[in-house]
Design a protein around this motif. Structure first.
Motif, PDB file in Angstrom:
ATOM      1  N   VAL A 258      11.535  17.223  -0.547  1.00 30.95           N
ATOM      2  CA  VAL A 258      10.099  17.462  -0.728  1.00 30.95           C
ATOM      3  C   VAL A 258       9.564  16.513  -1.800  1.00 30.95           C
ATOM      4  CG1 VAL A 258       8.345  19.173  -1.359  1.00 30.95           C
ATOM      5  CG2 VAL A 258      10.375  19.894  -0.099  1.00 30.95           C
ATOM      6  N   GLY A 259       8.306  16.102  -1.652  1.00 27.96           N
ATOM      7  CA  GLY A 259       7.639  15.318  -2.688  1.00 27.96           C
ATOM      8  C   GLY A 259       7.951  13.836  -2.570  1.00 27.96           C
ATOM      9  N   ASP A 260       8.027  13.154  -3.710  1.00 29.76           N
ATOM     10  CA  ASP A 260       8.311  11.722  -3.678  1.00 29.76           C
ATOM     11  C   ASP A 260       9.695  11.432  -3.108  1.00 29.76           C
ATOM     12  OD1 ASP A 260       5.868  10.923  -4.600  1.00 29.76           O
ATOM     13  OD2 ASP A 260       6.484  10.698  -6.691  1.00 29.76           O
ATOM     14  N   SER A 261      10.619  12.361  -3.183  1.00 26.42           N
ATOM     15  CA  SER A 261      11.920  12.168  -2.539  1.00 26.42           C
ATOM     16  C   SER A 261      11.756  11.993  -1.037  1.00 26.42           C
ATOM     17  CB  SER A 261      12.830  13.371  -2.805  1.00 26.42           C
ATOM     18  OG  SER A 261      13.049  13.552  -4.177  1.00 26.42           O
ATOM     19  N   ALA A 262      10.663  12.519  -0.489  1.00 22.83           N
ATOM     20  CA  ALA A 262      10.354  12.410   0.934  1.00 22.83           C
ATOM     21  C   ALA A 262       9.220  11.413   1.189  1.00 22.83           C
ATOM     22  CB  ALA A 262       9.977  13.779   1.495  1.00 22.83           C
ATOM     23  N   ALA A 263       8.842  10.631   0.174  1.00 20.32           N
ATOM     24  CA  ALA A 263       7.763   9.638   0.300  1.00 20.32           C
ATOM     25  C   ALA A 263       6.467  10.282   0.767  1.00 20.32           C
ATOM     26  CB  ALA A 263       8.172   8.503   1.240  1.00 20.32           C
ATOM     27  N   GLN A 264       6.060  11.353   0.092  1.00 21.02           N
ATOM     28  CA  GLN A 264       4.862  12.091   0.509  1.00 21.02           C
ATOM     29  C   GLN A 264       3.639  11.780  -0.346  1.00 21.02           C
ATOM     30  OE1 GLN A 264       6.903  15.896   0.555  1.00 21.02           O
ATOM     31  NE2 GLN A 264       6.848  15.944   2.797  1.00 21.02           N
ATOM     32  N   SER A 265       3.695  10.692  -1.133  1.00 20.35           N
ATOM     33  CA  SER A 265       2.534  10.242  -1.890  1.00 20.35           C
ATOM     34  C   SER A 265       1.766   9.202  -1.083  1.00 20.35           C
ATOM     35  CB  SER A 265       2.967   9.647  -3.233  1.00 20.35           C
ATOM     36  OG  SER A 265       3.517  10.624  -4.068  1.00 20.35           O
ATOM     37  N   ASN A 266       0.518   8.942  -1.506  1.00 24.41           N
ATOM     38  CA  ASN A 266      -0.302   7.924  -0.863  1.00 24.41           C
ATOM     39  C   ASN A 266       0.228   6.541  -1.241  1.00 24.41           C
ATOM     40  OD1 ASN A 266      -2.252   6.105  -0.056  1.00 24.41           O
ATOM     41  ND2 ASN A 266      -3.969   7.247  -0.895  1.00 24.41           N
ATOM     42  N   PRO A 267       0.715   5.747  -0.278  1.00 23.66           N
ATOM     43  CA  PRO A 267       1.337   4.470  -0.639  1.00 23.66           C
ATOM     44  C   PRO A 267       0.353   3.371  -0.994  1.00 23.66           C
ATOM     45  CG  PRO A 267       1.371   4.744   1.736  1.00 23.66           C
ATOM     46  CD  PRO A 267       0.807   6.018   1.170  1.00 23.66           C
ATOM     47  N   LEU A 268      -0.946   3.548  -0.722  1.00 28.60           N
ATOM     48  CA  LEU A 268      -1.883   2.463  -0.998  1.00 28.60           C
ATOM     49  C   LEU A 268      -2.032   2.234  -2.493  1.00 28.60           C
ATOM     50  CD1 LEU A 268      -3.806   0.310  -0.135  1.00 28.60           C
ATOM     51  CD2 LEU A 268      -5.593   2.039   0.173  1.00 28.60           C
ATOM     52  N   LEU A 269      -2.336   3.286  -3.246  1.00 29.44           N
ATOM     53  CA  LEU A 269      -2.525   3.168  -4.688  1.00 29.44           C
ATOM     54  C   LEU A 269      -1.436   3.862  -5.490  1.00 29.44           C
ATOM     55  CD1 LEU A 269      -6.392   3.672  -4.992  1.00 29.44           C
ATOM     56  CD2 LEU A 269      -5.108   1.533  -4.993  1.00 29.44           C
TER      57      LEU A 269
END
Length: 387
Positions: A258-269
Motif C-alpha cells: 500500500v502507498g508509495d510501496s505500490a507507486a500510488q502517488s501522482n507521478p507528475l509532480l
C-alpha cells in the motif's frame, strides 16, 4: 502488522483497529514524522475531506513559476493550495490509530523472512512474531515487497533535498516553482509554512540524470536570494518517491502492498500524501474481509486489492507518468516555452494539471475553451510523453 508509520500505514491501521483486529505498526525511525521526507504540498479541500484539521496546513493563494527567461503567476484568489505540517500530520494520524486500539512502535525495523513470520529489530534487540497479514507501507524502499518477490523495487525515482528555513522576507501567501537549469529532469520549489518558515528544495529524477539534488541546492537558493535574504536553516529534509511504472503485483500470501510501496502517488509532480491515505482507506475493508477466516491470509483472498489498488491511482495516472517522462527531457528553451504557456492559461486549466485531475470534465472543458492551438500545447506532454 503494518511496516511503516507514514500516512499510508497509519491511515490503514485506524480502520482495521476499529474493526477489532490486533494491529501493530512498526516504524523504523525513532520518532513519528521525523525526519521529514516530503515537502508537503497539497490541497485544503482534499485534506478536509480526509478529516485532517485546518491547523495542520498553511494556506497558499498564489503560485509562481520561473524558468531561465520566463515568469508566470497563477492567482487563485483564495487558499486553493497549501503546505502541510508533515510531522504534525503524521502524529495526528498516529494518535487516531492509537485511539482506535492500534499499537505504534518506533525505532523498529520489520523484515519478513517467510510467510506468516516477521522479524522485528528494535532498541531492545530482535524478536519474531507471527502475523496473519503483513502490510508493506515502507514507501519507496518497499522492504517487505522486495523480500517477498512482489516487485524488485523502483529503478526510476524522484530524489529530493530540502531545507526548512526561517526567512522573514519570504511572502507567506506564495509558493514558487523553479524549472530548467537549476533542476535538470525535475524542479525546485519554495513553499511557505507560516510565520517566517519556508521550505526550499530541489528534486531530480534518477537515473534520468546523475545529479545529486544536495549539490543543486545552492544555485536554487541563489535564484531566490531576494525573498530568502536573512534566512537561516532550521531543518534538513531528504526523500525519494517512485517515478516509474507501477509494480505488476500488489499482493502475496500473507502480504499486501500500500502507498508509495505500490507507486500510488501522482507521478507528475511527486505529490502523494492525499493519494496514499485514500488508497489505505480502500485497502482497509479488503484486508478486514480477508482476515475474517483464521490462519495466514492466502493471496487469493487479497485478489480484490490487485484491482482496487491499481484503480486507486486514478484513471489519469498513466497520463501523469507520460507527462513526467516528457518534462524530464525538456531543456532550458523548452521550459521557457512551457512557463510562457502557463502564463497564458487560466487557473481552471493549470490547477487540474497540478492536482492530477487530467480527465475531469471541468479541466477538459476549460482546455477546449482555450482554443485548438493552446489546447494542443496543454495536451502535448500527455499525448507524446513516452520513454
Amino acid at each position: 502488522m503494518i511496516a511503516g508509520a507514514g500516512p499510508a500505514g497509519l491511515a490503514l491501521a485506524e480502520p482495521l483497529a476499529r474493526r477489532g483486529y490486533d494491529v501493530l505498526v512498526c516504524e523504523r525511525n525513532a520518532r513519528i514524522g521525523e525526519p521529514v521526507r516530503t515537502s508537503g504540498g497539497s490541497w485544503p479541500d482534499d485534506l478536509r475531506r480526509l478529516g485532517l484539521p485546518d491547523r495542520l496546513w498553511h494556506p497558499i493563494t498564489t503560485l509562481s513559476f520561473r524558468s531561465r527567461r520566463s515568469r508566470a503567476v497563477v492567482e487563485w484568489g483564495g487558499p486553493v493550495g497549501c503546505a502541510l505540517d508533515v510531522t504534525g500530520t503524521w502524529r495526528y494520524l498516529a494518535d487516531r490509530a492509537r485511539a482506535a486500539g492500534a499499537t505504534v512502535e518506533t525505532g523498529t525495523l520489520a523484515r519478513m523472512p517467510r510467510t506468516g513470520l516477521l522479524t522485528l529489530r528494535g532498541p531492545e534487540g530482535s524478536r519474531e512474531v507471527s502475523c496473519r497479514l503483513a502490510v508493506d507501507a515502507t514507501g519507496t524502499p518497499s522492504l517487505l515487497a522486495r523480500t517477498a518477490g512482489i516487485h524488485p523495487g523502483f529503478q526510476r525515482v524522484g530524489v529530493g533535498y530540502e531545507r526548512e528555513l526561517s526567512a522573514p522576507r519570504f511572502p507567506q501567501h506564495e509558493a514558487m516553482i523553479l524549472v530548467g537549469g537549476v533542476a535538470p529532469a525535475g524542479y525546485a520549489w519554495a513553499f511557505p509554512r507560516g510565520g517566517t518558515r519556508v521550505r526550499v528544495g530541489v528534486g531530480v529524477i534518477q537515473p534520468d540524470v546523475d545529479d545529486n539534488p544536495r549539490a543543486l541546492y545552492e544555485p536554487v537558493a541563489d535564484a531566490l536570494a531576494e525573498p530568502l535574504r536573512g534566512a537561516r536553516t532550521l531543518e534538513l529534509h531528504t526523500g525519494r518517491i517512485p517515478s516509474a511504472e507501477p509494480p505488476g503485483r500488489l499482493t502475496a500470501d500473507g502480504l499486501m502492498v500500500v502507498g508509495d510501496s505500490a507507486a500510488q502517488s501522482n507521478p507528475l509532480l511527486g505529490e502523494g500524501i492525499r493519494h496514499v491515505i485514500e488508497a489505505a482507506w480502500r485497502a482497509a475493508p479488503i484486508a478486514a474481509r480477508a482476515l475474517e477466516r483464521p490462519g495466514v491470509v492466502p493471496r487469493e483472498r487479497l485478489r480484490r486489492w490487485e484491482r482496487t489498488g491499481r484503480r486507486s491511482r486514478g484513471r489519469a495516472w498513466p497520463l501523469a507518468l507520460r507527462a513526467n517522462h516528457y518534462v524530464a527531457r525538456l531543456d532550458d528553451d523548452g521550459w521557457d516555452r512551457a512557463v510562457e504557456l502557463i502564463g497564458r492559461l487560466p487557473a481552471e486549466v493549470i490547477t487540474p494539471v497540478l492536482r492530477g485531475d487530467l480527465l475531469s470534465l471541468p479541466f477538459l472543458l476549460a482546455t477546449l475553451r482555450t482554443g485548438p492551438r493552446l489546447g494542443w500545447r496543454v495536451a502535448r506532454p500527455f499525448a507524446l510523453g513516452g520513454h
